[in-house]
Design a protein around this motif. Structure first.
Motif, short mmCIF file in Angstrom:
data_model
loop_
_atom_site.label_atom_id
_atom_site.label_comp_id
_atom_site.label_asym_id
_atom_site.label_seq_id
_atom_site.Cartn_x
_atom_site.Cartn_y
_atom_site.Cartn_z
N VAL A 183 0.84 -1.20 0.00
CA VAL A 183 0.00 0.00 0.00
C VAL A 183 0.87 1.24 0.00
O VAL A 183 0.63 2.19 -0.77
CB VAL A 183 -0.95 0.02 1.22
N LEU A 184 1.90 1.26 0.84
CA LEU A 184 2.78 2.42 0.94
C LEU A 184 3.57 2.65 -0.36
O LEU A 184 3.68 3.78 -0.83
CB LEU A 184 3.72 2.26 2.12
N ILE A 185 4.10 1.58 -0.93
CA ILE A 185 4.86 1.72 -2.16
C ILE A 185 3.96 2.16 -3.31
O ILE A 185 4.30 3.06 -4.08
CB ILE A 185 5.58 0.39 -2.50
N GLY A 186 2.80 1.54 -3.42
CA GLY A 186 1.86 1.92 -4.48
C GLY A 186 1.40 3.36 -4.34
O GLY A 186 1.32 4.10 -5.33
N SER A 187 1.12 3.79 -3.12
CA SER A 187 0.71 5.17 -2.90
C SER A 187 1.84 6.13 -3.24
O SER A 187 1.61 7.18 -3.84
CB SER A 187 0.29 5.37 -1.44
N GLY A 188 3.05 5.78 -2.88
CA GLY A 188 4.20 6.61 -3.22
C GLY A 188 4.39 6.73 -4.72
O GLY A 188 4.72 7.80 -5.24
N LEU A 189 4.20 5.63 -5.42
CA LEU A 189 4.32 5.66 -6.88
C LEU A 189 3.23 6.53 -7.51
O LEU A 189 3.49 7.25 -8.49
CB LEU A 189 4.27 4.24 -7.45
N LEU A 190 2.03 6.47 -6.97
CA LEU A 190 0.95 7.31 -7.49
C LEU A 190 1.25 8.79 -7.27
O LEU A 190 1.04 9.62 -8.16
CB LEU A 190 -0.38 6.95 -6.82
N VAL A 191 1.74 9.13 -6.09
CA VAL A 191 2.06 10.53 -5.79
C VAL A 191 3.21 11.00 -6.68
O VAL A 191 3.16 12.10 -7.24
CB VAL A 191 2.40 10.70 -4.30
N ALA A 192 4.24 10.18 -6.82
CA ALA A 192 5.38 10.56 -7.66
C ALA A 192 4.96 10.71 -9.12
O ALA A 192 5.42 11.62 -9.81
CB ALA A 192 6.49 9.52 -7.53
N GLY A 193 4.09 9.84 -9.58
CA GLY A 193 3.62 9.93 -10.96
C GLY A 193 2.81 11.18 -11.22
O GLY A 193 2.97 11.85 -12.24
N SER A 194 1.95 11.53 -10.27
CA SER A 194 1.15 12.73 -10.46
C SER A 194 2.00 13.98 -10.36
O SER A 194 1.76 14.97 -11.06
CB SER A 194 0.00 12.77 -9.46
N ALA A 195 3.02 13.97 -9.51
CA ALA A 195 3.92 15.12 -9.41
C ALA A 195 4.72 15.27 -10.71
O ALA A 195 4.90 16.39 -11.20
CB ALA A 195 4.87 14.95 -8.23
N GLY A 196 5.17 14.18 -11.27
CA GLY A 196 5.89 14.23 -12.55
C GLY A 196 5.01 14.71 -13.68
O GLY A 196 5.44 15.48 -14.55
N ARG A 217 3.61 19.11 -17.43
CA ARG A 217 2.61 20.06 -17.95
C ARG A 217 3.08 21.50 -17.78
O ARG A 217 2.91 22.33 -18.67
CB ARG A 217 1.28 19.86 -17.24
N ARG A 218 3.66 21.82 -16.62
CA ARG A 218 4.16 23.18 -16.39
C ARG A 218 5.30 23.51 -17.35
O ARG A 218 5.38 24.63 -17.87
CB ARG A 218 4.63 23.35 -14.95
N GLN A 219 6.20 22.56 -17.60
CA GLN A 219 7.30 22.78 -18.53
C GLN A 219 6.78 23.02 -19.94
O GLN A 219 7.28 23.90 -20.65
CB GLN A 219 8.27 21.60 -18.53
N LEU A 220 5.78 22.26 -20.34
CA LEU A 220 5.21 22.44 -21.67
C LEU A 220 4.54 23.80 -21.79
O LEU A 220 4.72 24.51 -22.79
CB LEU A 220 4.20 21.32 -21.96
N LEU A 221 3.77 24.19 -20.79
CA LEU A 221 3.12 25.49 -20.81
C LEU A 221 4.15 26.62 -20.84
O LEU A 221 4.00 27.59 -21.59
CB LEU A 221 2.21 25.65 -19.59
#
Length: 72
Positions: A40-53, A58-62
């Motif tokens: 659960v912790l690893i999966g949640s961390g991967l989800l947070v890291a993916g959304s941050a990336g 998106r900010r770089q593209l804009l």
């Protein structure tokens, strides 16, 4: 297959499977349920890291689109 797509599909499934194991779907009892906690912790961390990336890309593209001078 694109590795980002594979990770995007696998990560929520990892969290879902771990939550099912943690909250007692199946035969796990007591301390055996805690074995699902690292997933659960690893999966949640991967989800947070993916959304941050995703947000960073998106900010770089804009920023790149705004800096680009319009051509006549």
């Amino acid at each position: 297959m694109n590795s980002r797509l594979l990770m995007a599909l696998a990560t929520p499934l990892l969290v879902l499977l771990a939550l099912l194991g943690l909250f007692g779907v199946g035969q796990r009892q007591g301390a055996e349920r805690l074995q699902a906690l690292p997933a659960v912790l690893i999966g949640s961390g991967l989800l947070v890291a993916g959304s941050a990336g995703y947000g960073r890309r998106r900010r770089q593209l804009l920023r790149a689109l705004r800096e680009r001078e319009p051509t006549p």
